[in-house]
Design an enzyme around this catalytic site. Structure first.
Site, PDB file in Angstrom:
ATOM      1  N   SER A  53       0.796  -1.230   0.000  1.00  0.00           N
ATOM      2  CA  SER A  53       0.000   0.000   0.000  1.00  0.00           C
ATOM      3  C   SER A  53       0.827   1.278   0.000  1.00  0.00           C
ATOM      4  CB  SER A  53      -0.947   0.016   1.211  1.00  0.00           C
ATOM      5  OG  SER A  53      -0.217   0.022   2.424  1.00  0.00           O
ATOM      6  N   ARG A  54       2.108   1.170   0.343  1.00  0.00           N
ATOM      7  CA  ARG A  54       2.931   2.385   0.379  1.00  0.00           C
ATOM      8  C   ARG A  54       4.408   2.025   0.289  1.00  0.00           C
ATOM      9  NH1 ARG A  54       0.421   2.595   5.441  1.00  0.00           N
ATOM     10  NH2 ARG A  54      -0.548   4.540   4.787  1.00  0.00           N
TER      11      ARG A  54
ATOM     12  N   VAL B  29      -0.025 -10.985   7.742  1.00  0.00           N
ATOM     13  CA  VAL B  29       0.925 -12.022   7.339  1.00  0.00           C
ATOM     14  C   VAL B  29       1.484 -12.786   8.530  1.00  0.00           C
ATOM     15  CG1 VAL B  29       1.562 -10.841   5.200  1.00  0.00           C
ATOM     16  CG2 VAL B  29       2.902 -10.447   7.286  1.00  0.00           C
TER      17      VAL B  29
ATOM     18  N   TYR C 236      15.456  -6.272  14.224  1.00  0.00           N
ATOM     19  CA  TYR C 236      15.295  -6.084  12.783  1.00  0.00           C
ATOM     20  C   TYR C 236      16.395  -6.817  12.012  1.00  0.00           C
ATOM     21  CZ  TYR C 236      14.307  -3.593   8.410  1.00  0.00           C
ATOM     22  OH  TYR C 236      13.978  -3.268   7.110  1.00  0.00           O
TER      23      TYR C 236
END
Length: 246
Positions: free
Chosen positions: A13-14, A63, A154
């Site tokens: 979406s972005r 997800v 991350y």
């Protein structure tokens, strides 16, 4: 639906995800993409894909939910008839020094970035193995290659993506399914543009090119790895980082 090849992109979406959707639409693919929230942003991606002549559809999906991924892949395959390309792009950050990083901060990032990619690859690989063709492109990060202070979670998730990429590439090579990863560096997105100016300047000093990349730079590499030109490439990690990981 149409006879064109179908690309399924998570987190479309972005940012990088939207750029990938539009770039693949421009390359002649029909587009299916997921978003977790932000229906207006998803509608904008649809408009941009439509302008490139693609049949595009957005699916709100989580997800991190195994059953939701199974249902999503089944629905997309039924509606479009096939899935030719999977781009695992959905991702989140919860940055902080490890001494102050909570269990939740670690789990949220790992569940979205690594577990989500695993769920999607598991479901789509079954279809691609039967078809004896397909391309899977995982969006990792230069942080997964070289690490970064304040991003233990991350870095772990993106390194896991690289490990899964290489392992799945070995599993699927006999069926001529390519599995590769793209590792973006410091890219101009909503996430990076809200960073403190001093932090942004310090990061720029570590980039040999001396500038941030664009989402389109990443999308161009994804498009190459999604196409026939990458037929004999699998299990590789391509850094789109202006030289950060040299």
């Amino acid at each position: 639906m149409g006879e064109k090849k179908l690309a399924l992109i998570t987190g479309g979406s972005r940012g990088i995800g939207r750029a990938v959707c539009v770039r693949l639409a421009k390359a002649g693919y029909d587009i299916a993409f997921t978003y977790s929230r932000g229906a207006e942003a998803a509608q904008e991606t649809l408009k941009l894909c439509d302008a490139e002549g693609a049949t595009a559809k957005a699916y709100q999906a989580d997800v991190t939910d195994s059953a939701a991924c199974t249902a999503l892949v089944k629905q997309v395959a039924e509606e479009f008839g096939h899935i030719d390309v999977l781009v695992n792009n959905a991702g989140v950050t919860r940055d902080g020094l490890i001494m102050r990083m909570s269990d939740e901060d670690f789990d949220v990032v790992m569940n979205t970035n690594a577990r989500g990619a695993f769920y999607m690859m598991r479901e789509v690989s079954r279809l691609m193995m039967r078809a004896r063709s397909g391309h899977i492109v995982n969006i990792s990060s230069v942080v997964g290659v070289m690490g970064n202070a304040g991003q233990v979670n991350y870095a772990a998730s993106k390194a896991a993506v690289i490990g899964m990429t290489k392992s799945l590439a070995r599993e699927l090579a006999g069926r001529h399914v390519n599995v590769n990863a793209v590792a973006p560096g410091f890219i101009k997105t909503d996430m990076t543009m809200v960073m403190d100016e001093k932090i942004r300047e310090s990061i720029l000093k570590t980039i040999p090119f001396g500038d941030m990349g664009t989402a389109e730079d990443v999308a161009n590499m994804v498009a190459f790895l999604s196409g026939d030109e990458s037929r004999y490439i699998t299990g590789q990690v391509f850094c789109v980082d202006g030289g950060m990981a040299i």
